[in-house]
Design a protein around this motif. Sequence first.
Motif, PDB file in Angstrom:
ATOM      1  N   GLY A 173       0.786  -1.213   0.000  1.00  0.00           N
ATOM      2  CA  GLY A 173       0.000   0.000   0.000  1.00  0.00           C
ATOM      3  C   GLY A 173       0.823   1.270   0.000  1.00  0.00           C
ATOM      4  N   ARG A 174       2.121   1.165  -0.075  1.00  0.00           N
ATOM      5  CA  ARG A 174       2.968   2.358  -0.128  1.00  0.00           C
ATOM      6  C   ARG A 174       3.923   2.223  -1.318  1.00  0.00           C
ATOM      7  N   SER A 175       4.488   3.337  -1.740  1.00  0.00           N
ATOM      8  CA  SER A 175       5.409   3.348  -2.879  1.00  0.00           C
ATOM      9  C   SER A 175       6.821   3.642  -2.378  1.00  0.00           C
ATOM     10  N   GLU A 176       7.785   2.932  -2.970  1.00  0.00           N
ATOM     11  CA  GLU A 176       9.171   3.109  -2.545  1.00  0.00           C
ATOM     12  C   GLU A 176      10.054   3.223  -3.781  1.00  0.00           C
ATOM     13  N   ARG A 177      10.976   4.187  -3.739  1.00  0.00           N
ATOM     14  CA  ARG A 177      11.916   4.390  -4.856  1.00  0.00           C
ATOM     15  C   ARG A 177      13.040   3.363  -4.732  1.00  0.00           C
ATOM     16  N   CYS A 178      13.189   2.537  -5.766  1.00  0.00           N
ATOM     17  CA  CYS A 178      14.146   1.430  -5.692  1.00  0.00           C
ATOM     18  C   CYS A 178      15.062   1.428  -6.923  1.00  0.00           C
ATOM     19  N   ALA A 179      16.218   0.772  -6.775  1.00  0.00           N
ATOM     20  CA  ALA A 179      17.133   0.540  -7.900  1.00  0.00           C
ATOM     21  C   ALA A 179      16.706  -0.746  -8.590  1.00  0.00           C
ATOM     22  N   VAL A 180      16.239  -0.615  -9.844  1.00  0.00           N
ATOM     23  CA  VAL A 180      15.730  -1.753 -10.588  1.00  0.00           C
ATOM     24  C   VAL A 180      16.843  -2.273 -11.509  1.00  0.00           C
ATOM     25  N   LYS A 181      17.208  -3.519 -11.326  1.00  0.00           N
ATOM     26  CA  LYS A 181      18.245  -4.133 -12.150  1.00  0.00           C
ATOM     27  C   LYS A 181      17.670  -4.507 -13.517  1.00  0.00           C
ATOM     28  N   ALA A 182      18.580  -4.672 -14.502  1.00  0.00           N
ATOM     29  CA  ALA A 182      18.140  -5.120 -15.837  1.00  0.00           C
ATOM     30  C   ALA A 182      17.442  -6.462 -15.723  1.00  0.00           C
ATOM     31  N   GLY A 183      16.332  -6.634 -16.477  1.00  0.00           N
ATOM     32  CA  GLY A 183      15.586  -7.879 -16.421  1.00  0.00           C
ATOM     33  C   GLY A 183      16.311  -9.009 -17.154  1.00  0.00           C
ATOM     34  N   ARG A 184      15.795 -10.228 -16.951  1.00  0.00           N
ATOM     35  CA  ARG A 184      16.406 -11.411 -17.554  1.00  0.00           C
ATOM     36  C   ARG A 184      15.286 -12.351 -17.986  1.00  0.00           C
ATOM     37  N   ILE A 185      15.380 -12.835 -19.232  1.00  0.00           N
ATOM     38  CA  ILE A 185      14.409 -13.789 -19.759  1.00  0.00           C
ATOM     39  C   ILE A 185      15.174 -14.994 -20.290  1.00  0.00           C
ATOM     40  N   CYS A 186      14.759 -16.182 -19.893  1.00  0.00           N
ATOM     41  CA  CYS A 186      15.352 -17.420 -20.389  1.00  0.00           C
ATOM     42  C   CYS A 186      14.253 -18.236 -21.070  1.00  0.00           C
ATOM     43  N   PHE A 187      14.509 -18.628 -22.339  1.00  0.00           N
ATOM     44  CA  PHE A 187      13.532 -19.365 -23.136  1.00  0.00           C
ATOM     45  C   PHE A 187      13.979 -20.806 -23.324  1.00  0.00           C
ATOM     46  N   GLY A 188      12.979 -21.676 -23.503  1.00  0.00           N
ATOM     47  CA  GLY A 188      13.236 -23.034 -23.950  1.00  0.00           C
ATOM     48  C   GLY A 188      13.160 -23.092 -25.469  1.00  0.00           C
ATOM     49  N   ALA A 189      13.040 -24.286 -26.011  1.00  0.00           N
ATOM     50  CA  ALA A 189      13.050 -24.446 -27.463  1.00  0.00           C
ATOM     51  C   ALA A 189      11.739 -24.041 -28.122  1.00  0.00           C
ATOM     52  N   ASN A 190      10.613 -24.023 -27.367  1.00  0.00           N
ATOM     53  CA  ASN A 190       9.297 -23.791 -27.983  1.00  0.00           C
ATOM     54  C   ASN A 190       8.724 -22.426 -27.654  1.00  0.00           C
ATOM     55  N   GLY A 191       9.538 -21.486 -27.135  1.00  0.00           N
ATOM     56  CA  GLY A 191       9.053 -20.143 -26.815  1.00  0.00           C
ATOM     57  C   GLY A 191       8.604 -19.964 -25.392  1.00  0.00           C
ATOM     58  N   GLY A 192       8.517 -21.021 -24.614  1.00  0.00           N
ATOM     59  CA  GLY A 192       8.160 -20.877 -23.205  1.00  0.00           C
ATOM     60  C   GLY A 192       9.402 -20.629 -22.362  1.00  0.00           C
ATOM     61  N   GLY A 193       9.250 -19.919 -21.246  1.00  0.00           N
ATOM     62  CA  GLY A 193      10.400 -19.647 -20.403  1.00  0.00           C
ATOM     63  C   GLY A 193      10.030 -18.917 -19.138  1.00  0.00           C
ATOM     64  N   GLU A 194      10.950 -18.161 -18.606  1.00  0.00           N
ATOM     65  CA  GLU A 194      10.743 -17.437 -17.346  1.00  0.00           C
ATOM     66  C   GLU A 194      11.387 -16.064 -17.472  1.00  0.00           C
ATOM     67  N   ARG A 195      10.641 -15.056 -16.943  1.00  0.00           N
ATOM     68  CA  ARG A 195      11.159 -13.692 -16.876  1.00  0.00           C
ATOM     69  C   ARG A 195      11.383 -13.362 -15.410  1.00  0.00           C
ATOM     70  N   ARG A 196      12.536 -12.746 -15.120  1.00  0.00           N
ATOM     71  CA  ARG A 196      12.896 -12.462 -13.734  1.00  0.00           C
ATOM     72  C   ARG A 196      13.299 -10.991 -13.625  1.00  0.00           C
ATOM     73  N   SER A 197      12.858 -10.360 -12.511  1.00  0.00           N
ATOM     74  CA  SER A 197      13.175  -8.963 -12.247  1.00  0.00           C
ATOM     75  C   SER A 197      13.628  -8.821 -10.805  1.00  0.00           C
ATOM     76  N   THR A 198      14.630  -7.939 -10.575  1.00  0.00           N
ATOM     77  CA  THR A 198      15.190  -7.731  -9.241  1.00  0.00           C
ATOM     78  C   THR A 198      15.289  -6.238  -8.975  1.00  0.00           C
ATOM     79  N   ALA A 199      14.878  -5.829  -7.757  1.00  0.00           N
ATOM     80  CA  ALA A 199      14.980  -4.424  -7.350  1.00  0.00           C
ATOM     81  C   ALA A 199      15.543  -4.375  -5.937  1.00  0.00           C
ATOM     82  N   VAL A 200      16.312  -3.343  -5.664  1.00  0.00           N
ATOM     83  CA  VAL A 200      16.903  -3.139  -4.337  1.00  0.00           C
ATOM     84  C   VAL A 200      16.331  -1.841  -3.784  1.00  0.00           C
ATOM     85  N   CYS A 201      15.588  -1.965  -2.662  1.00  0.00           N
ATOM     86  CA  CYS A 201      14.894  -0.818  -2.081  1.00  0.00           C
ATOM     87  C   CYS A 201      15.523  -0.453  -0.742  1.00  0.00           C
ATOM     88  N   PRO A 202      15.540   0.831  -0.389  1.00  0.00           N
ATOM     89  CA  PRO A 202      16.183   1.238   0.863  1.00  0.00           C
ATOM     90  C   PRO A 202      15.545   0.616   2.096  1.00  0.00           C
TER      91      PRO A 202
END
Length: 242
Positions: A144-173
């Motif tokens: 319910g509150r907003s915090e200014r954070c350092a957002v790292k570059a995202g990462r996506i890893c795919f399998g052979a058929n287009g399915g995969g996982e997207r991951r995001s990381t942020a560091v907040c004070p």
Amino acid sequence: MAALLMGLLLILALLIASWFLRACAPVAPSTSLSMIETPAPPAPEAPPDPTPLLKASLDDAKVDGRNLSAELAALEADIKQKLAQCKPVEPPKPPEPPKPPPVAKAPPPPPPLPADRWAQKDLGMLQGCWRLGQDTQGSIGIGGRSERCAVKAGRICFGANGGGERRSTAVCPATGTITCAAPITARFGNDNTLGTTQPAVQCNPGQANWTGPPNSLTCRRVSDTLAVCRDRLNFEYEFRRE
């Protein structure tokens, strides 16, 4: 008669002895000298004067010296001219070390986003992991509150058929590190774009949520190594192979 004969013999013997003694006795030299004057010999002729011959010989030697000096100067000039025309002899170069046998170079890896496979809508070229965007700053809603954070570059890893996982990381004070991971599906559209969809998921820690549809992407190929993706909030991300 006998006495007379003996006396005569004695006298004869004395005479013979006296004669022998006189013949053997030395005779004293005579001291009388006689001097005979002879006429004086004629005076010898004066020797010829060698000065003219010596002067002539000296003059000849001077002429020969000048001729020899001129020949020496001509020879020195000729030697200098020939030396100037001669090229210096270069010292022999040391032998080159043997070259190592050529090493077969590995063929360069294929481009990650080839135009032909993109046009053929080949999802297999996406297999592997990709970097999405760059490190940046952003506001994240947490409990319910907003915090200014350092957002790292995202990462996506795919399998052979287009399915995969997207991951995001942020560091907040205040909250610390927030990690979000969502399953993702990719497919090519009819307008030569690549689209991804993902569901809404809960992040870690649980106060943060990653909503699904706003984070879906539409990507357009720029080159063999780069595509540009936009989400539904109109944020733009670079899409590159890790």
